[in-house]
Write a protein that holds these residues in place. Structure first.
Motif, mmCIF file in Angstrom:
data_model
loop_
_atom_site.group_PDB
_atom_site.id
_atom_site.type_symbol
_atom_site.label_atom_id
_atom_site.label_comp_id
_atom_site.label_asym_id
_atom_site.label_seq_id
_atom_site.Cartn_x
_atom_site.Cartn_y
_atom_site.Cartn_z
ATOM 1 N N ASN A 1 0.866 -1.177 0.000
ATOM 2 C CA ASN A 1 0.000 0.000 0.000
ATOM 3 C C ASN A 1 0.907 1.233 0.000
ATOM 4 N N ASP A 2 0.358 2.410 0.261
ATOM 5 C CA ASP A 2 1.162 3.631 0.248
ATOM 6 C C ASP A 2 2.162 3.706 1.394
ATOM 7 N N LYS A 3 1.999 2.873 2.407
ATOM 8 C CA LYS A 3 2.835 2.954 3.605
ATOM 9 C C LYS A 3 3.856 1.829 3.754
ATOM 10 N N LEU A 4 3.674 0.703 3.057
ATOM 11 C CA LEU A 4 4.506 -0.470 3.294
ATOM 12 C C LEU A 4 4.917 -1.125 1.980
ATOM 13 N N SER A 5 6.219 -1.413 1.871
ATOM 14 C CA SER A 5 6.714 -2.131 0.690
ATOM 15 C C SER A 5 7.872 -3.038 1.088
ATOM 16 N N PHE A 6 8.139 -4.019 0.252
ATOM 17 C CA PHE A 6 9.234 -4.966 0.432
ATOM 18 C C PHE A 6 10.105 -4.901 -0.809
ATOM 19 N N TRP A 7 11.438 -4.866 -0.653
ATOM 20 C CA TRP A 7 12.331 -4.785 -1.802
ATOM 21 C C TRP A 7 13.471 -5.789 -1.693
ATOM 22 N N LEU A 8 14.058 -6.090 -2.834
ATOM 23 C CA LEU A 8 15.156 -7.049 -2.949
ATOM 24 C C LEU A 8 16.091 -6.567 -4.044
ATOM 25 N N ARG A 9 17.404 -6.678 -3.807
ATOM 26 C CA ARG A 9 18.387 -6.286 -4.817
ATOM 27 C C ARG A 9 19.536 -7.280 -4.835
ATOM 28 N N GLY A 10 19.919 -7.678 -6.034
ATOM 29 C CA GLY A 10 21.105 -8.500 -6.246
ATOM 30 C C GLY A 10 22.153 -7.654 -6.939
ATOM 31 N N GLY A 11 23.365 -7.647 -6.412
ATOM 32 C CA GLY A 11 24.422 -6.816 -6.966
ATOM 33 C C GLY A 11 25.636 -7.609 -7.400
ATOM 34 N N ASN A 12 26.491 -6.970 -8.154
ATOM 35 C CA ASN A 12 27.717 -7.545 -8.698
ATOM 36 C C ASN A 12 27.439 -8.853 -9.435
ATOM 37 N N LEU A 13 26.443 -8.826 -10.301
ATOM 38 C CA LEU A 13 26.033 -10.035 -11.014
ATOM 39 C C LEU A 13 27.058 -10.497 -12.051
ATOM 40 N N LEU A 14 28.015 -9.652 -12.390
ATOM 41 C CA LEU A 14 29.101 -10.057 -13.289
ATOM 42 C C LEU A 14 30.261 -10.681 -12.515
ATOM 43 N N ASN A 15 30.137 -10.742 -11.197
ATOM 44 C CA ASN A 15 31.118 -11.363 -10.309
ATOM 45 C C ASN A 15 32.519 -10.765 -10.487
ATOM 46 N N MET A 16 32.594 -9.441 -10.564
ATOM 47 C CA MET A 16 33.870 -8.741 -10.689
ATOM 48 C C MET A 16 34.324 -8.262 -9.308
#
Length: 139
Positions: free
Chosen positions: A101-116
């Motif tokens: 809703n306008d007050k609550l969210s869930f997020w996910l991020r994957g980084g360095n996917l090139l494995n450098m």
């Protein structure tokens, strides 16, 4: 240690930001040339080429998905009396967010996917894939 020097910097940059109802594309790139730096200065100069590109899609302002990439060219410097190089990198990431809703969210991020080896500063290197998750409370 910390080193100081007088030098000249010539730079050019380009930033962009394009938004539509469900899609956004933004980023920037910066090129810099450094002149007059003493050859024996025991520090790393900033990278000559750096930038970021970000593409995001949002579905009904509820589900957000995107890809981003931060990049940098190699950096030359000295450690003591030895020449050293921090290699260039591209930090590719994928992310998503679900807004309950306008007050609550869930997020996910994957980084360095090139494995450098991602090295923003001389003494700290990030190696391997990384994942981050979180909950946003908006007051």
């Amino acid at each position: 240690g910390i080193g100081y020097a007088s030098y000249n910097k010539l730079y050019a940059g380009l930033d962009w930001d394009w938004r539509a109802k469900a899609v956004s594309f933004n980023g920037g790139i910066l090129y810099a040339h450094y002149a007059g730096v003493p050859a024996d200065l025991p520090v790393f100069l900033p990278a000559a080429l750096t930038g970021k590109v970000d593409f995001e899609y949002n579905w009904n302002r509820r589900i957000f998905a995107g890809v981003d990439c931060r990049f940098s060219s190699a950096r030359k410097g000295m450690i003591g009396t030895y020449d050293a190089v921090m290699p260039g990198f591209a930090d590719l990431g994928l992310y998503g967010e679900y807004s309950f809703n306008d007050k609550l969210s869930f997020w996910l991020r994957g980084g360095n996917l090139l494995n450098m080896t991602v090295q923003y500063s001389p003494l700290y290197a990030e190696k391997g894939l990384n994942f981050t998750a979180g909950i946003c409370f908006k007051l």
